[in-house]
Write a protein that holds these residues in place. Sequence first.
Motif, mmCIF file in Angstrom:
data_model
loop_
_atom_site.group_PDB
_atom_site.id
_atom_site.type_symbol
_atom_site.label_atom_id
_atom_site.label_comp_id
_atom_site.label_asym_id
_atom_site.label_seq_id
_atom_site.Cartn_x
_atom_site.Cartn_y
_atom_site.Cartn_z
ATOM 1 N N HIS A 132 0.822 -1.213 0.000
ATOM 2 C CA HIS A 132 0.000 0.000 0.000
ATOM 3 C C HIS A 132 0.858 1.265 0.000
ATOM 4 N N LYS A 133 1.939 1.254 0.746
ATOM 5 C CA LYS A 133 2.815 2.428 0.779
ATOM 6 C C LYS A 133 3.402 2.700 -0.603
ATOM 7 N N GLU A 134 3.715 1.636 -1.330
ATOM 8 C CA GLU A 134 4.263 1.797 -2.671
ATOM 9 C C GLU A 134 3.200 2.373 -3.608
ATOM 10 N N ILE A 135 1.958 1.875 -3.502
ATOM 11 C CA ILE A 135 0.862 2.371 -4.333
ATOM 12 C C ILE A 135 0.626 3.852 -4.088
ATOM 13 N N LEU A 136 0.676 4.261 -2.811
ATOM 14 C CA LEU A 136 0.349 5.644 -2.450
ATOM 15 C C LEU A 136 1.423 6.658 -2.848
ATOM 16 N N LYS A 137 2.522 6.183 -3.378
ATOM 17 C CA LYS A 137 3.527 7.115 -3.878
ATOM 18 C C LYS A 137 3.037 7.821 -5.145
ATOM 19 N N THR A 138 2.214 7.120 -5.919
ATOM 20 C CA THR A 138 1.744 7.695 -7.187
ATOM 21 C C THR A 138 0.224 7.706 -7.322
ATOM 22 N N SER A 139 -0.476 7.096 -6.390
ATOM 23 C CA SER A 139 -1.937 7.036 -6.440
ATOM 24 C C SER A 139 -2.520 7.759 -5.238
ATOM 25 N N PRO A 140 -3.652 8.454 -5.395
ATOM 26 C CA PRO A 140 -4.222 9.197 -4.268
ATOM 27 C C PRO A 140 -4.780 8.317 -3.166
ATOM 28 N N LEU A 141 -5.079 7.044 -3.480
ATOM 29 C CA LEU A 141 -5.753 6.187 -2.510
ATOM 30 C C LEU A 141 -5.607 4.720 -2.882
ATOM 31 N N ILE A 142 -6.113 3.856 -2.018
ATOM 32 C CA ILE A 142 -6.166 2.420 -2.285
ATOM 33 C C ILE A 142 -7.572 2.095 -2.756
ATOM 34 N N VAL A 143 -7.695 1.597 -3.966
ATOM 35 C CA VAL A 143 -9.021 1.334 -4.524
ATOM 36 C C VAL A 143 -9.612 0.055 -3.937
ATOM 37 N N GLU A 144 -10.930 -0.074 -4.021
ATOM 38 C CA GLU A 144 -11.616 -1.287 -3.581
ATOM 39 C C GLU A 144 -11.170 -2.433 -4.499
ATOM 40 N N PRO A 145 -10.767 -3.603 -3.942
ATOM 41 C CA PRO A 145 -10.111 -4.636 -4.760
ATOM 42 C C PRO A 145 -10.966 -5.266 -5.844
ATOM 43 N N THR A 146 -12.280 -5.343 -5.684
ATOM 44 C CA THR A 146 -13.131 -5.997 -6.683
ATOM 45 C C THR A 146 -13.677 -5.023 -7.712
ATOM 46 N N TYR A 147 -14.058 -3.831 -7.279
ATOM 47 C CA TYR A 147 -14.728 -2.872 -8.170
ATOM 48 C C TYR A 147 -13.836 -1.697 -8.587
ATOM 49 N N GLY A 148 -12.674 -1.567 -7.984
ATOM 50 C CA GLY A 148 -11.787 -0.471 -8.349
ATOM 51 C C GLY A 148 -12.148 0.823 -7.651
ATOM 52 N N GLY A 149 -11.761 1.946 -8.250
ATOM 53 C CA GLY A 149 -11.933 3.244 -7.609
ATOM 54 C C GLY A 149 -13.221 3.949 -7.936
ATOM 55 N N GLN A 150 -13.941 3.476 -8.967
ATOM 56 C CA GLN A 150 -15.177 4.139 -9.370
ATOM 57 C C GLN A 150 -16.148 3.099 -9.909
ATOM 58 N N VAL A 151 -17.408 3.220 -9.526
ATOM 59 C CA VAL A 151 -18.423 2.265 -9.958
ATOM 60 C C VAL A 151 -18.892 2.618 -11.359
ATOM 61 N N ALA A 152 -18.810 1.647 -12.268
ATOM 62 C CA ALA A 152 -19.271 1.828 -13.641
ATOM 63 C C ALA A 152 -20.703 1.335 -13.765
ATOM 64 N N ILE A 153 -21.583 2.189 -14.258
ATOM 65 C CA ILE A 153 -23.000 1.813 -14.391
ATOM 66 C C ILE A 153 -23.298 1.199 -15.756
ATOM 67 N N ASN A 154 -22.269 1.120 -16.617
ATOM 68 C CA ASN A 154 -22.441 0.531 -17.948
ATOM 69 C C ASN A 154 -21.242 -0.355 -18.292
ATOM 70 N N GLY A 155 -21.485 -1.309 -19.192
ATOM 71 C CA GLY A 155 -20.421 -2.138 -19.725
ATOM 72 C C GLY A 155 -20.682 -2.400 -21.192
ATOM 73 N N ILE A 156 -19.632 -2.647 -21.953
ATOM 74 C CA ILE A 156 -19.816 -2.959 -23.367
ATOM 75 C C ILE A 156 -20.447 -4.352 -23.495
ATOM 76 N N HIS A 157 -20.764 -4.768 -24.720
ATOM 77 C CA HIS A 157 -21.402 -6.061 -24.960
ATOM 78 C C HIS A 157 -20.565 -7.183 -24.348
ATOM 79 N N GLY A 158 -21.197 -8.001 -23.499
ATOM 80 C CA GLY A 158 -20.522 -9.131 -22.877
ATOM 81 C C GLY A 158 -19.855 -8.820 -21.558
ATOM 82 N N VAL A 159 -19.873 -7.565 -21.147
ATOM 83 C CA VAL A 159 -19.270 -7.170 -19.866
ATOM 84 C C VAL A 159 -20.345 -6.538 -18.991
#
Length: 462
Positions: A132-159
């Motif tokens: 986590h300390k290594e990630i925070l050198k260049t990233s503002p935060l630690i993202v949620e491991p399954t969904y990432g940093g932002q919830v997507a309400i849409n996906g392309i075909h098949g996703v």
Amino acid sequence: MKLKSNLFFRTIYTIRIKSLVAIFATGLFVVNSFANDISNIKDKSLLLKPIKNLNDEKYDKFILGRSFFVIPWVEAPSATTARDGLGPLFNANTCVSCHPSNGRGTLYNKNMQFSRSLIAKLSIPSSNSIEHKEILKTSPLIVEPTYGGQVAINGIHGVNYEAKPDIKYKKIEVKFPDGEIDTLLKPIYILKDLQYGELHKDTIITFRLAPSLNGLGLIEDISNEEILKNVDEFDKDKDGISGRANYTYSPITEKMELGKYSWKASTTSLKHQSADAAINDMGLTTSLFPNDNCTKNQKACNQAPKPRDLIDLTDERLDAISFYIKNRKTYSAKKTKSYKEGLEIFKSISCAKCHIDSFTTKSGVKISPFSDMLLHDMGEGLADGRSEFKANGKEWRTPPLWGLSLHEKINKKSPRLLHDGRARTFQEAILWHGGEANGAKDKYMNLDKQSREKLIKFLKEV
């Protein structure tokens, strides 16, 4: 003697005229051209218009940037190779979906469903592990491991999309000293239809509403020194206000720089902000963010068809988008009698200590963004618990107020205010202020009714 005197003055006059010509030629009077691109006309299309005096090459770049801003992106593979690469996970397929006419986003769409301008952000607290300390050198935060940093309400075909946001509200009554009662809406964030399993047990959820793009080019033209002179991290003047600068990692310079943009000042420039929005909102990769926003748990996302090019949004196109955002006209309110009366009240109750009404840009233009671009502790009521670089879970960048009065022109409804649109009126927004702004809120509540109305009228003009 008289002849010599006249000759002397004619010589001085000629020198001055030549000097002025030289000044104009070298661009030292660029102030005038910039100032002419600030308008006090409430035109719903104002923020779509280019500034004046763009040469042919710059105008072509402006039009190119606008095209990538407003024309929908499509999923790959596609015959439309200039605009394929959408997703695999995304919230919107155009920038204007979140920023209608380049203004502030709406909370609800025409069908009274939550609009695409409302974004759900996710993170988890750092464990202080080496990873986590290594990630925070260049990233503002630690993202949620399954969904990432932002919830997507849409996906392309098949996703599959990730989830759907929802908000429930709890009513809170606030009573003024003179007996007036107002009702606030305290939001309770909800994510429905989780498609990829449960969230991490320590997930921090916060919602964000897309801000107005008014005046971003002029804000970029404010020097760091102009912003930093208002820093008072340890409240040395004992006024209860202690603005802090957020220093964030820039993927452009690959070093820590002053943050100017986003709700917590965690992006450093228009190009940085544009690339961040491209990957998070539309799933478009850039040289700054070259990887799709799929987590390791999202197999269909990782296996989705790839566009022809490794990068969806080339540097040329990203630069064009940034150029377009920077070189649009800016709205700034006309200094009417009611404006001046309201501004006087605004200053008298200390609002202008954070919402600063006067900056001078590097180009010499005086502007009134009504923000100091700094972080402030806004108290428990507005806290979202989300840290971004130096910004903690109670801190927010002072949002610029200029241009909010265009919202009703653009969307035919009053703006929903604050970071998540919880406030239906300017008064509700004020009443949510806490922490460093608690004193200003108390002063507002103790104004007489007439003075409060004058202040609100002023805010509706800004």
